[in-house]
Design a protein around this motif. Structure first.
Motif, PDB file in Angstrom:
ATOM      1  N   GLY A   1      52.292  41.504  50.044  1.00 58.56           N
ATOM      2  CA  GLY A   1      51.497  40.328  50.400  1.00 58.56           C
ATOM      3  C   GLY A   1      50.121  40.687  50.909  1.00 58.56           C
ATOM      4  O   GLY A   1      49.113  40.129  50.442  1.00 58.56           O
ATOM      5  N   LEU A   2      50.052  41.627  51.845  1.00 58.22           N
ATOM      6  CA  LEU A   2      48.746  41.958  52.410  1.00 58.22           C
ATOM      7  C   LEU A   2      47.921  42.777  51.425  1.00 58.22           C
ATOM      8  O   LEU A   2      46.699  42.615  51.351  1.00 58.22           O
ATOM      9  CB  LEU A   2      48.906  42.703  53.731  1.00 58.22           C
ATOM     10  CG  LEU A   2      49.494  41.868  54.866  1.00 58.22           C
ATOM     11  CD1 LEU A   2      49.479  42.659  56.157  1.00 58.22           C
ATOM     12  CD2 LEU A   2      48.738  40.584  55.053  1.00 58.22           C
ATOM     13  N   GLY A   3      48.576  43.662  50.642  1.00 56.38           N
ATOM     14  CA  GLY A   3      47.833  44.418  49.638  1.00 56.38           C
ATOM     15  C   GLY A   3      47.213  43.493  48.598  1.00 56.38           C
ATOM     16  O   GLY A   3      46.037  43.625  48.253  1.00 56.38           O
ATOM     17  N   ALA A   4      48.019  42.526  48.125  1.00 57.20           N
ATOM     18  CA  ALA A   4      47.486  41.587  47.136  1.00 57.20           C
ATOM     19  C   ALA A   4      46.387  40.732  47.748  1.00 57.20           C
ATOM     20  O   ALA A   4      45.364  40.472  47.108  1.00 57.20           O
ATOM     21  CB  ALA A   4      48.606  40.708  46.603  1.00 57.20           C
TER      22      ALA A   4
ATOM     23  N   PHE B   1      44.373  41.607  50.119  1.00 55.24           N
ATOM     24  CA  PHE B   1      43.181  42.441  50.229  1.00 55.24           C
ATOM     25  C   PHE B   1      42.471  42.537  48.878  1.00 55.24           C
ATOM     26  O   PHE B   1      41.241  42.446  48.801  1.00 55.24           O
ATOM     27  CB  PHE B   1      43.578  43.830  50.730  1.00 55.24           C
ATOM     28  CG  PHE B   1      42.417  44.744  50.955  1.00 55.24           C
ATOM     29  CD1 PHE B   1      41.617  44.589  52.063  1.00 55.24           C
ATOM     30  CD2 PHE B   1      42.128  45.739  50.045  1.00 55.24           C
ATOM     31  CE1 PHE B   1      40.532  45.416  52.253  1.00 55.24           C
ATOM     32  CE2 PHE B   1      41.049  46.573  50.227  1.00 55.24           C
ATOM     33  CZ  PHE B   1      40.247  46.411  51.343  1.00 55.24           C
ATOM     34  N   LEU B   2      43.259  42.690  47.794  1.00 57.48           N
ATOM     35  CA  LEU B   2      42.635  42.785  46.474  1.00 57.48           C
ATOM     36  C   LEU B   2      41.990  41.456  46.077  1.00 57.48           C
ATOM     37  O   LEU B   2      40.981  41.443  45.371  1.00 57.48           O
ATOM     38  CB  LEU B   2      43.675  43.207  45.436  1.00 57.48           C
ATOM     39  CG  LEU B   2      44.083  44.671  45.545  1.00 57.48           C
ATOM     40  CD1 LEU B   2      45.292  44.947  44.690  1.00 57.48           C
ATOM     41  CD2 LEU B   2      42.935  45.559  45.125  1.00 57.48           C
TER      42      LEU B   2
ATOM     43  N   TYR C   1      46.193  38.320  41.619  1.00 58.44           N
ATOM     44  CA  TYR C   1      46.613  38.898  42.901  1.00 58.44           C
ATOM     45  C   TYR C   1      46.980  37.803  43.894  1.00 58.44           C
ATOM     46  O   TYR C   1      47.877  37.974  44.726  1.00 58.44           O
ATOM     47  CB  TYR C   1      45.507  39.778  43.472  1.00 58.44           C
ATOM     48  CG  TYR C   1      45.306  41.074  42.735  1.00 58.44           C
ATOM     49  CD1 TYR C   1      46.376  41.904  42.479  1.00 58.44           C
ATOM     50  CD2 TYR C   1      44.053  41.461  42.298  1.00 58.44           C
ATOM     51  CE1 TYR C   1      46.207  43.087  41.806  1.00 58.44           C
ATOM     52  CE2 TYR C   1      43.865  42.653  41.617  1.00 58.44           C
ATOM     53  CZ  TYR C   1      44.951  43.458  41.377  1.00 58.44           C
ATOM     54  OH  TYR C   1      44.777  44.624  40.711  1.00 58.44           O
ATOM     55  N   LEU C   2      46.284  36.668  43.790  1.00 58.39           N
ATOM     56  CA  LEU C   2      46.612  35.549  44.671  1.00 58.39           C
ATOM     57  C   LEU C   2      48.047  35.085  44.403  1.00 58.39           C
ATOM     58  O   LEU C   2      48.792  34.759  45.342  1.00 58.39           O
ATOM     59  CB  LEU C   2      45.622  34.415  44.449  1.00 58.39           C
ATOM     60  CG  LEU C   2      45.636  33.284  45.456  1.00 58.39           C
ATOM     61  CD1 LEU C   2      45.132  33.766  46.791  1.00 58.39           C
ATOM     62  CD2 LEU C   2      44.792  32.122  44.989  1.00 58.39           C
ATOM     63  N   ILE C   3      48.459  35.085  43.130  1.00 62.56           N
ATOM     64  CA  ILE C   3      49.834  34.700  42.805  1.00 62.56           C
ATOM     65  C   ILE C   3      50.812  35.685  43.445  1.00 62.56           C
ATOM     66  O   ILE C   3      51.835  35.289  44.011  1.00 62.56           O
ATOM     67  CB  ILE C   3      50.024  34.635  41.276  1.00 62.56           C
ATOM     68  CG1 ILE C   3      49.226  33.477  40.705  1.00 62.56           C
ATOM     69  CG2 ILE C   3      51.487  34.480  40.925  1.00 62.56           C
ATOM     70  CD1 ILE C   3      49.269  33.388  39.212  1.00 62.56           C
ATOM     71  N   ALA C   4      50.490  37.000  43.372  1.00 64.61           N
ATOM     72  CA  ALA C   4      51.374  37.998  43.996  1.00 64.61           C
ATOM     73  C   ALA C   4      51.487  37.759  45.492  1.00 64.61           C
ATOM     74  O   ALA C   4      52.570  37.862  46.083  1.00 64.61           O
ATOM     75  CB  ALA C   4      50.831  39.403  43.717  1.00 64.61           C
ATOM     76  N   SER C   5      50.368  37.405  46.112  1.00 66.22           N
ATOM     77  CA  SER C   5      50.386  37.152  47.553  1.00 66.22           C
ATOM     78  C   SER C   5      51.237  35.921  47.873  1.00 66.22           C
ATOM     79  O   SER C   5      52.034  35.935  48.826  1.00 66.22           O
ATOM     80  CB  SER C   5      48.947  36.961  48.028  1.00 66.22           C
ATOM     81  OG  SER C   5      48.913  36.781  49.393  1.00 66.22           O
TER      82      SER C   5
ATOM     83  N   ALA D   1      50.950  37.340  59.687  1.00 68.50           N
ATOM     84  CA  ALA D   1      50.179  36.119  59.451  1.00 68.50           C
ATOM     85  C   ALA D   1      48.756  36.278  59.955  1.00 68.50           C
ATOM     86  O   ALA D   1      47.809  35.811  59.307  1.00 68.50           O
ATOM     87  CB  ALA D   1      50.860  34.932  60.125  1.00 68.50           C
ATOM     88  N   ALA D   2      48.576  36.968  61.104  1.00 69.30           N
ATOM     89  CA  ALA D   2      47.221  37.177  61.623  1.00 69.30           C
ATOM     90  C   ALA D   2      46.415  38.027  60.647  1.00 69.30           C
ATOM     91  O   ALA D   2      45.243  37.733  60.379  1.00 69.30           O
ATOM     92  CB  ALA D   2      47.284  37.843  62.992  1.00 69.30           C
ATOM     93  N   ALA D   3      47.057  39.080  60.098  1.00 68.50           N
ATOM     94  CA  ALA D   3      46.338  39.930  59.142  1.00 68.50           C
ATOM     95  C   ALA D   3      45.959  39.138  57.900  1.00 68.50           C
ATOM     96  O   ALA D   3      44.821  39.230  57.408  1.00 68.50           O
ATOM     97  CB  ALA D   3      47.207  41.124  58.767  1.00 68.50           C
ATOM     98  N   MET D   4      46.889  38.297  57.396  1.00 66.73           N
ATOM     99  CA  MET D   4      46.579  37.526  56.195  1.00 66.73           C
ATOM    100  C   MET D   4      45.466  36.519  56.482  1.00 66.73           C
ATOM    101  O   MET D   4      44.566  36.321  55.670  1.00 66.73           O
ATOM    102  CB  MET D   4      47.835  36.814  55.708  1.00 66.73           C
ATOM    103  CG  MET D   4      47.680  36.217  54.339  1.00 66.73           C
ATOM    104  SD  MET D   4      49.223  35.593  53.695  1.00 66.73           S
ATOM    105  CE  MET D   4      49.859  37.039  52.910  1.00 66.73           C
TER     106      MET D   4
END
Lengths: 226, 105
Positions: A15-18, A20-21, A34-38, B14-17
């Motif tokens: 989630g966070l990797g996607a 970030f991308l 990537y938004l879909i992956a997130s 959630a904070a990171a996102m």
């Protein structure tokens, strides 16, 4: 380490990797994927939180509808490639995001000045009352089987969220009509007619404002002619 | 805690996102990418709402109702925002937020 913890960490990485991308890639179409992956990872978090209805809604609404909207908008505006990934204020934006993250994590961290340090339950200066089974600290009460039923009844009940549900239906209707109206295709003839109408209105306004100054102009012009 | 996962794990994710989405909304040069950042922020909010619902009040439908309204508003916002972006692109041939300064004095 339990299975749930491993799943949580994997979902976090995805989630966070996607995410970030999404905010760094140059290709806007890739950003949409990537938004879909997130969104998918967030749906996994909902499953871990035993909110199955919202995991399904995440699939239907975000992955099924909103992502498609993004992909369509990307294609309709022909801005897929060659996007500059950062604007001129990106350093300030990064600073704000990092400072906000550190501030929020500092708030969540189990350090408090007034309460004894109890990991897992003291953050923001508040000792949270978890829904624990009495006599078994750390074991949460399960979600009742009628949870979704209660949720639906609360949404339909005018004394709870009924008005809000009706208003959100109106909001969606207005949003749909507004989106169609704003993004409608206009024929060149209509645009030209609108521009001509606006120019006529501006000319009429200018004439109305300068009606006092017009007569001397005519007199001067008349004098210079002779 | 629930399956060995403490609540603050969810809050930190959630904070990171949210912060990644905030960076995207502030630092991108394309209005569609800005909207993607906003969607990431709304998702982070929803994770928080459902995590607090599960850990603090699993018997009450309040947390679920708030999460549902966030979903509804996010859907309406995405539809109207993307329609606006398409309209702006038709009129100005660009959707760089820094170039959209028609209303500046």
């Amino acid at each position: 380490m339990t299975v749930a913890q491993i799943v949580f960490i994997l979902l976090t990485i995805v989630g966070l990797g996607a995410a970030f991308l999404v905010v760094t890639t140059r290709n806007l179409f890739h950003a949409a994927l990537y938004l879909i992956a997130s969104f998918f990872a967030v749906s996994g978090f909902y499953v871990l939180l035993e909110a199955g209805f919202f995991a399904a809604a995440q699939f239907l609404v975000y992955i099924g509808a909103i992502s498609i909207l993004f992909i369509f908008a990307t294609m309709l505006t022909r801005t897929v490639r060659g996007m500059v990934p950062r604007n001129s204020q990106w350093q300030a934006a990064l600073f704000i995001a990092v400072v906000l993250f550190i501030a929020m994590v500092a708030m969540f961290s189990p350090i408090s000045f007034s309460l004894p340090i109890r990991p897992d339950r003291t953050f923001g200066g508040v000792e949270w009352q978890f829904a624990e089974i009495p006599g078994k600290p750390g074991v949460l009460r399960s979600v009742p089987d009628s949870s979704i039923l209660d949720f639906g009844r609360a949404l339909a009940d005018l004394n709870q969220y009924g008005i809000a549900l009706l208003l959100s239906g109106v909001l969606l209707l207005i949003g749909m009509i507004g989106a169609i109206w704003v993004a409608r295709e206009r024929k060149p003839r209509e645009i030209l007619a609108e521009r001509a109408r606006m120019a006529a209105e501006e000319a009429a306004e200018a004439a109305r404002q300068s009606v006092g100054a017009k007569i001397p102009d005519v007199v001067v012009a008349h004098d210079s002619h002779h | 805690m629930l399956n060995g996962i403490p609540l603050y794990w969810y809050l930190i994710v959630a904070a990171a996102m949210f912060c990644i989405g905030l960076y995207g909304a502030l630092a991108r040069t394309n209005a569609i990418a800005v909207l993607m950042g906003v969607e990431l922020m709304l998702n982070a909010v929803n994770i928080n709402l459902l995590a607090f619902w599960r850990y603090l009040t699993p018997e009450s439908p309040a947390g679920l109702a708030f999460a549902a309204f966030v979903f509804i508003v996010a859907a309406a916002e995405a539809a109207v925002g993307l329609a606006l972006i398409i309209s702006v692109y038709r009129n100005m041939n660009s959707i760089d937020p820094e170039k959209l300064d028609l209303m500046k004095l």
